[in-house]
Write an enzyme that holds these catalytic residues in place. Structure first.
Site, PDB file in Angstrom:
ATOM      1  N   GLY A  14       0.778  -1.236   0.000  1.00 29.03           N
ATOM      2  CA  GLY A  14       0.000   0.000   0.000  1.00 29.03           C
ATOM      3  C   GLY A  14       0.805   1.279   0.000  1.00 29.03           C
ATOM      4  CG  ASP A  34       0.238  -7.353  -5.233  1.00 31.89           C
ATOM      5  OD1 ASP A  34       0.733  -8.495  -5.236  1.00 31.89           O
ATOM      6  OD2 ASP A  34       0.924  -6.327  -5.329  1.00 31.89           O
ATOM      7  CB  CYS A  79      11.680  -3.916 -10.107  1.00 30.46           C
ATOM      8  SG  CYS A  79      12.147  -4.946  -8.688  1.00 30.46           S
ATOM      9  CB  SER A 372       7.486  -0.950  -0.203  1.00 27.96           C
ATOM     10  OG  SER A 372       6.407  -0.048  -0.228  1.00 27.96           O
TER      11      SER A 372
END
Length: 390
Positions: A14, A34, A79, A372
């Site tokens: 979040g 997700d 990523c 995150s």
């Protein structure tokens, strides 16, 4: 004013949601998506009223997306296809499939979102996926700006260089002059708001020029013989710690931490002592915390020296001449410990009320935080994206 309807893709724990809240924009996250079940537990714990879709993005139909009638997309795609330590498979990596699906479906939406914010690792800017993103945005009538930003530009003592893109439909203009160059600082808008300092990508911004000048500097004998540090690395750290525009780590540490459970184990001290990035509460820097923090030692994040009354150089002096037992005795005087998950969350900008469910183990918390982003940078970019339009 009607709140913006926001779709949060790759929602993780979040971070984007927290950034949206911090920006002060009137908005509602109409769906978060997700597939990570552990991250979803944390998300539900902190945002119980937000609809959470525990499914793959490719599994969402166009009809479902159209029904949401969202005004904004916030997304942080995987990523791994672009990171320097990965295989760099780019668009051929299976983990890029969901992102390519988004680019495929975006032009077909009945109501294209007015705003888009995307985050990824440094390296995404040179990828085929990025080129596909730009082609899609241009064909759909978006204007955009790309960034490479790190938290020190906001006075936060943590290096976390990341790629960001903000985009909006062409009928709305940005409050600043866009450029096809990737900005390394926040732009100065047509207001009295100051721009971000020139150190916008943190300590890494001027490393090449710094190192070139340092090669010609004379150093006292033994200046960097303890630990495996070069003169350039040592001087860079001193320069970072002298930058008063950045807060000290002390401002982000928990009070009264029981350090016992967080101390480095003896085996780790002996094996990795010479490559640890050791910081003190007075430092104005820390390296990027990755998902391997607390499990792997090399390149996963800084280690905190809790015994601030002990000189690190004295603990390392002549270390190579000592037995393992003697080495351990000297190194133990530093009380080297891991940063706690809460302290890393503080550096990432998560608000004080953000919390983990009790059942989420420490190692899982490190992993989730390592995946995150920095909340404060997201908040500033959302404000920049919506400036002059709300």
């Amino acid at each position: 004013m009607t709140p913006l309807r926001v779709l949060e893709l790759y929602s993780g724990i979040g971070g984007m949601h927290c950034g949206l809240t911090e920006s002060g924009v009137s908005a509602e996250v109409v769906a978060a998506v997700d597939v990570n079940t552990t991250a979803n537990e944390v998300y539900k714990h902190n945002f119980p009223n937000t609809p959470l879709w525990p499914k793959s993005i490719e599994g969402i139909s166009q009809e479902e997306l159209d029904s949401l009638a969202f005004d904004m997309i916030l997304m942080s795609p995987p990523c791994q296809p672009f990171t320097r330590i990965g295989l760099q498979g780019d668009v051929s990596d299976p983990r890029a499939k969901s992102f390519m699906y988004i680019l495929e479906i975006l032009p077909r939406l009945q109501k294209p979102p007015r705003y888009i914010l995307l985050e990824n690792v440094k390296g995404f800017e040179t990828s085929e996926a990025r080129d596909a993103l730009i082609r899609t945005l241009e064909s759909c009538g978006y204007i955009y700006q790309e960034f490479l930003l790190s938290p020190p530009c906001l006075g936060i003592p943590n290096s976390r260089l990341r790629y960001f893109l903000i985009a909006k439909l062409q009928e709305e203009q940005f409050a600043f002059q866009t450029t096809n160059k990737i900005l390394e600082e926040f732009p100065r808008c047509d207001t009295s708001e100051p721009s971000c300092p020139s150190s916008a990508v943190g300590p890494q911004r001027n490393l090449q020029t710094d190192e070139e000048s340092l090669r010609h500097k004379q150093w006292p004998q033994g200046a960097f013989l303890y630990k495996l540090e070069t003169a350039e690395q040592l001087e860079r750290k001193r320069s970072q710690d002298a930058d008063c525009s950045v807060q000290t780590l002390q401002d982000f540490l928990e009070d009264n931490v029981e350090i016992g459970p967080h101390l480095l184990p003896p085996k780790a001290l002996l094996r990795y002592a010479l490559i640890l990035d050791i910081v003190t509460p007075a430092c104005r820097r820390s390296t990027c915390f990755t998902k391997g923090y607390g499990h792997y030692m090399e390149g996963t994040g800084s280690i905190l020296q809790a015994a601030t009354d002990v000189e690190i150089s004295s603990a390392y002096k002549s270390l190579e001449t000592l037995s393992d037992e003697e080495k351990l005795a000297k190194l133990s005087t530093l009380k080297l410990r891991y940063f706690t998950p809460r302290e890393i969350a503080n550096l990432h900008g998560f608000p004080a009320q953000f919390d983990f469910p009790d059942k989420i183990r420490t190692k899982q918390r490190y992993r989730l935080l390592g995946n995150s982003l920095n909340v404060h940078i997201v908040a500033k970019l959302i404000s920049l994206l919506l400036q002059n339009t709300m």
